[in-house]
Write an enzyme that holds these catalytic residues in place. Structure first.
Site, PDB file in Angstrom:
ATOM      1  N   ARG A 124      17.742   2.310  -6.443  1.00 27.30           N
ATOM      2  CA  ARG A 124      16.501   1.716  -6.994  1.00 27.30           C
ATOM      3  C   ARG A 124      16.154   0.368  -6.351  1.00 27.30           C
ATOM      4  O   ARG A 124      15.435  -0.440  -6.921  1.00 27.30           O
ATOM      5  CB  ARG A 124      16.578   1.568  -8.511  1.00 27.30           C
ATOM      6  CG  ARG A 124      16.787   2.890  -9.218  1.00 27.30           C
ATOM      7  CD  ARG A 124      16.422   2.840 -10.672  1.00 27.30           C
ATOM      8  NE  ARG A 124      16.651   4.128 -11.286  1.00 27.30           N
ATOM      9  CZ  ARG A 124      17.786   4.502 -11.863  1.00 27.30           C
ATOM     10  NH1 ARG A 124      18.796   3.649 -11.933  1.00 27.30           N
ATOM     11  NH2 ARG A 124      17.903   5.689 -12.376  1.00 27.30           N
ATOM     12  N   LYS A 146       5.332  -3.915   3.459  1.00 27.91           N
ATOM     13  CA  LYS A 146       4.891  -2.517   3.339  1.00 27.91           C
ATOM     14  C   LYS A 146       5.922  -1.624   4.009  1.00 27.91           C
ATOM     15  O   LYS A 146       6.367  -1.913   5.130  1.00 27.91           O
ATOM     16  CB  LYS A 146       3.555  -2.316   4.051  1.00 27.91           C
ATOM     17  CG  LYS A 146       2.356  -2.698   3.225  1.00 27.91           C
ATOM     18  CD  LYS A 146       1.104  -2.211   3.947  1.00 27.91           C
ATOM     19  CE  LYS A 146      -0.147  -2.609   3.223  1.00 27.91           C
ATOM     20  NZ  LYS A 146      -1.354  -2.218   3.976  1.00 27.91           N
ATOM     21  N   GLU A 188      -2.659  -5.113  17.504  1.00 28.96           N
ATOM     22  CA  GLU A 188      -2.587  -5.726  16.158  1.00 28.96           C
ATOM     23  C   GLU A 188      -2.847  -7.229  16.237  1.00 28.96           C
ATOM     24  O   GLU A 188      -3.417  -7.814  15.326  1.00 28.96           O
ATOM     25  CB  GLU A 188      -1.224  -5.456  15.508  1.00 28.96           C
ATOM     26  CG  GLU A 188      -0.977  -4.000  15.100  1.00 28.96           C
ATOM     27  CD  GLU A 188      -1.687  -3.584  13.800  1.00 28.96           C
ATOM     28  OE1 GLU A 188      -2.453  -4.379  13.228  1.00 28.96           O
ATOM     29  OE2 GLU A 188      -1.471  -2.424  13.384  1.00 28.96           O
ATOM     30  N   LYS A 224      -0.841 -13.792   8.478  1.00 31.60           N
ATOM     31  CA  LYS A 224      -0.474 -12.683   7.590  1.00 31.60           C
ATOM     32  C   LYS A 224       0.284 -13.194   6.369  1.00 31.60           C
ATOM     33  O   LYS A 224       0.082 -12.704   5.252  1.00 31.60           O
ATOM     34  CB  LYS A 224       0.351 -11.636   8.352  1.00 31.60           C
ATOM     35  CG  LYS A 224       0.661 -10.437   7.474  1.00 31.60           C
ATOM     36  CD  LYS A 224       1.145  -9.224   8.226  1.00 31.60           C
ATOM     37  CE  LYS A 224       1.361  -8.080   7.233  1.00 31.60           C
ATOM     38  NZ  LYS A 224       1.799  -6.854   7.873  1.00 31.60           N
ATOM     39  N   GLU A 234      -1.966  -5.653  -2.061  1.00 34.84           N
ATOM     40  CA  GLU A 234      -3.220  -5.135  -1.495  1.00 34.84           C
ATOM     41  C   GLU A 234      -4.235  -4.713  -2.557  1.00 34.84           C
ATOM     42  O   GLU A 234      -4.739  -3.594  -2.570  1.00 34.84           O
ATOM     43  CB  GLU A 234      -2.929  -3.964  -0.547  1.00 34.84           C
ATOM     44  CG  GLU A 234      -4.093  -3.719   0.410  1.00 34.84           C
ATOM     45  CD  GLU A 234      -3.820  -2.645   1.453  1.00 34.84           C
ATOM     46  OE1 GLU A 234      -2.932  -2.862   2.304  1.00 34.84           O
ATOM     47  OE2 GLU A 234      -4.492  -1.615   1.409  1.00 34.84           O
ATOM     48  N   ARG A 238      -5.848  -8.525   1.079  1.00 38.41           N
ATOM     49  CA  ARG A 238      -4.942  -7.897   2.059  1.00 38.41           C
ATOM     50  C   ARG A 238      -5.578  -6.681   2.732  1.00 38.41           C
ATOM     51  O   ARG A 238      -5.175  -6.287   3.825  1.00 38.41           O
ATOM     52  CB  ARG A 238      -3.613  -7.515   1.381  1.00 38.41           C
ATOM     53  CG  ARG A 238      -2.593  -6.991   2.385  1.00 38.41           C
ATOM     54  CD  ARG A 238      -1.193  -6.934   1.857  1.00 38.41           C
ATOM     55  NE  ARG A 238      -0.288  -6.430   2.877  1.00 38.41           N
ATOM     56  CZ  ARG A 238       1.011  -6.403   2.776  1.00 38.41           C
ATOM     57  NH1 ARG A 238       1.601  -6.863   1.690  1.00 38.41           N
ATOM     58  NH2 ARG A 238       1.756  -5.923   3.757  1.00 38.41           N
ATOM     59  N   ASN A 242      -6.438  -4.146   7.239  1.00 35.70           N
ATOM     60  CA  ASN A 242      -6.666  -2.764   7.678  1.00 35.70           C
ATOM     61  C   ASN A 242      -7.826  -2.650   8.664  1.00 35.70           C
ATOM     62  O   ASN A 242      -8.271  -1.534   8.965  1.00 35.70           O
ATOM     63  CB  ASN A 242      -6.949  -1.859   6.464  1.00 35.70           C
ATOM     64  CG  ASN A 242      -5.735  -1.755   5.563  1.00 35.70           C
ATOM     65  OD1 ASN A 242      -4.602  -1.794   6.048  1.00 35.70           O
ATOM     66  ND2 ASN A 242      -5.953  -1.644   4.269  1.00 35.70           N
ATOM     67  N   HIS A 245      -8.141   0.240  11.017  1.00 41.80           N
ATOM     68  CA  HIS A 245      -7.132   1.220  10.624  1.00 41.80           C
ATOM     69  C   HIS A 245      -7.702   2.486   9.983  1.00 41.80           C
ATOM     70  O   HIS A 245      -7.044   3.524  10.016  1.00 41.80           O
ATOM     71  CB  HIS A 245      -6.115   0.589   9.659  1.00 41.80           C
ATOM     72  CG  HIS A 245      -5.103  -0.286  10.354  1.00 41.80           C
ATOM     73  ND1 HIS A 245      -5.461  -1.393  11.097  1.00 41.80           N
ATOM     74  CD2 HIS A 245      -3.746  -0.216  10.424  1.00 41.80           C
ATOM     75  CE1 HIS A 245      -4.363  -1.964  11.583  1.00 41.80           C
ATOM     76  NE2 HIS A 245      -3.309  -1.272  11.200  1.00 41.80           N
ATOM     77  N   HIS A 249      -6.087   5.313  11.837  1.00 48.70           N
ATOM     78  CA  HIS A 249      -5.192   6.300  11.238  1.00 48.70           C
ATOM     79  C   HIS A 249      -5.736   7.716  11.431  1.00 48.70           C
ATOM     80  O   HIS A 249      -4.976   8.666  11.657  1.00 48.70           O
ATOM     81  CB  HIS A 249      -5.005   6.028   9.742  1.00 48.70           C
ATOM     82  CG  HIS A 249      -4.048   4.899   9.457  1.00 48.70           C
ATOM     83  ND1 HIS A 249      -3.799   4.426   8.197  1.00 48.70           N
ATOM     84  CD2 HIS A 249      -3.269   4.157  10.285  1.00 48.70           C
ATOM     85  CE1 HIS A 249      -2.911   3.442   8.249  1.00 48.70           C
ATOM     86  NE2 HIS A 249      -2.583   3.252   9.510  1.00 48.70           N
ATOM     87  N   HIS A 261       0.233   4.095  17.317  1.00 46.18           N
ATOM     88  CA  HIS A 261      -0.509   3.359  16.281  1.00 46.18           C
ATOM     89  C   HIS A 261      -1.413   2.271  16.856  1.00 46.18           C
ATOM     90  O   HIS A 261      -2.607   2.205  16.540  1.00 46.18           O
ATOM     91  CB  HIS A 261       0.499   2.763  15.292  1.00 46.18           C
ATOM     92  CG  HIS A 261      -0.147   1.970  14.204  1.00 46.18           C
ATOM     93  ND1 HIS A 261      -0.957   2.533  13.246  1.00 46.18           N
ATOM     94  CD2 HIS A 261      -0.131   0.633  13.931  1.00 46.18           C
ATOM     95  CE1 HIS A 261      -1.401   1.587  12.419  1.00 46.18           C
ATOM     96  NE2 HIS A 261      -0.914   0.426  12.821  1.00 46.18           N
TER      97      HIS A 261
HETATM   98  N1  GLY Z   1      -0.324  -3.819   8.310  1.00 44.22           N
HETATM   99  C1  GLY Z   1      -1.194  -4.178   7.255  1.00 44.22           C
HETATM  100  C2  GLY Z   1      -0.505  -4.824   6.108  1.00 44.22           C
HETATM  101  O1  GLY Z   1       0.676  -5.151   6.195  1.00 44.22           O
HETATM  102  O2  GLY Z   1      -1.102  -5.000   5.072  1.00 44.22           O
END
Ligand code: GLY
Length: 356
Positions: A124, A146, A188, A224, A234, A238, A242, A245, A249, A261
């Site tokens: 957990r 993430k 990125e 970031k 998010e 946040r 994206n 993205h 994606h 990516h």
């Molecule tokens: N790669 C986008 C984020 O970490 O929110």
């Protein structure tokens, strides 16, 4: 820490440190010992990174008093799935990791995502340190917590938020990256420039970045870190990260993950910039500047998929909520905004961005 090492604190709960500089992998045992003390460290890495750095990392940890177990999985986004996750979890159990022990994710974005996810659900949740070895992992995925695996329906559809306990970003790793892997990370970083840092963007426009990779990484991580501190899960700001993205994606999924990516995000960024300009959402001409910058850094600015195929793939993505999808729209270089649009409007938006 020596002067050449820059540290950035990420003020989540608990807070953690991102260290950026040369020689950090070979000294990781010493650094991590001062942060978390000696314990049982399970190092997870892939078949490309293992021959390059695993021995040095294990030796450094052992000489600092850690006991070390290692697991190597087959490299590549197609392996970012349940089978590999399950192998990592079984490895952690076979190695008898306890709740006070720690996972080390040694590698690029795929490794960070999967080792982080395994740490987040094993018993957990145990701790994880990130040891990024690619530019993409250094500027983006190793920071912010993430983690994920891909499902058949799309990318990153299962995962947890688990802030790392520490991030050690060894800039020496970047020198030996193949050009296309370096470019993946540049995508990125260019994204960060378009979001919030025109000076960073201009370093990529001028092609002067190679001289100062530590500076590039630090600028990206500082931005970031601020976003993650304000919106860890998010719920709002946040989502800006994206940028590029939604279409990116979709491009990855349509290519059966043969397009990496960062390359897909670059194409997604160019497409949404063209759409923003054509639909009058941008404040001036930005699309050709963004496309030129991406091209200069070895990145694509379009994709050979139809607007229909990309829209279908994008609608499987987790950015959709109900009958709306949140897009990140560039208004200027250094300024973007979130725009919620009905899903029915997505296809014409993508079509506008695909038209060269
Ligand atoms: N790669 C986008 C984020 O970490 O929110």
């Amino acid at each position: 820490m020596p002067d050449a090492i820059e540290t950035i604190e990420v003020h989540t709960a608990p807070a953690y440190e991102v260290a950026i500089g040369p020689g950090l992998l070979a000294q990781c045992g010493q650094y991590l010992r001062s942060m978390i003390g000696p314990l049982h460290m399970a190092v997870v890495t892939d078949s490309i990174v293992a021959p390059l750095y695993l021995d040095a990392v294990a030796a450094s940890l052992q000489s600092a008093g850690f006991s070390v177990s290692t697991h190597v999985f087959a490299a590549g986004e197609p392996h970012k799935n349940f089978e590999t996750l399950s192998e990592i979890l079984e490895f952690l159990a076979d190695a008898h990791l306890t709740r006070t022990d720690c996972v080390a994710a040694l590698g690029g974005g795929v490794t960070g995502d999967m080792a982080g996810f395994a740490a987040g659900c094993y018993l957990r949740g145990i701790r994880c340190v990130q040891l990024p070895t690619t530019l993409l992992a250094a500027v983006d995925s190793s920071v912010g917590g993430k983690t994920a695996i891909d499902l058949r329906a799309g990318k990153n559809l299962a995962g947890v938020f688990l802030q790392p306990t520490a991030v050690l970003c060894d800039t020496d790793c970047l020198a030996s990256l193949p050009a296309d892997v370096f470019a993946d990370g540049a995508a990125e970083a260019i994204k960060t420039g378009v979001l919030a840092d025109e000076l960073l963007f201009s370093l990529f426009e001028d092609g002067t970045l190679a001289a100062a990779p530590g500076q590039i990484i630090a600028r990206c991580v500082r931005y970031k870190a601020g976003v993650v501190e304000r919106d860890e899960k998010e719920q709002g700001e946040r989502r800006l990260l994206n940028l590029g993205h939604t279409v990116g994606h979709a491009i990855e999924a349509c290519s059966a993950f043969t397009i990496p990516h960062g390359h897909a995000v670059a194409a997604g960024l160019a497409i949404i910039a063209r759409a923003a300009e054509r639909l009058g959402w941008a404040e001036g001409p930005i699309a050709s500047r963004i496309a030129a910058c991406l091209s200069k850094n070895g990145l694509p600015t379009g994709a050979d998929f139809s607007a229909q195929a990309l829209t279908a793939a994008a609608l499987s993505d987790k950015k959709r909520t109900g009958d709306r999808i949140t897009l990140v729209i560039p208004r200027q270089i250094g300024l973007c905004e979130l725009k919620r649009v009905p899903v029915a409007e997505l296809m014409p938006i993508i079509a506008a961005g695909l038209e060269v």
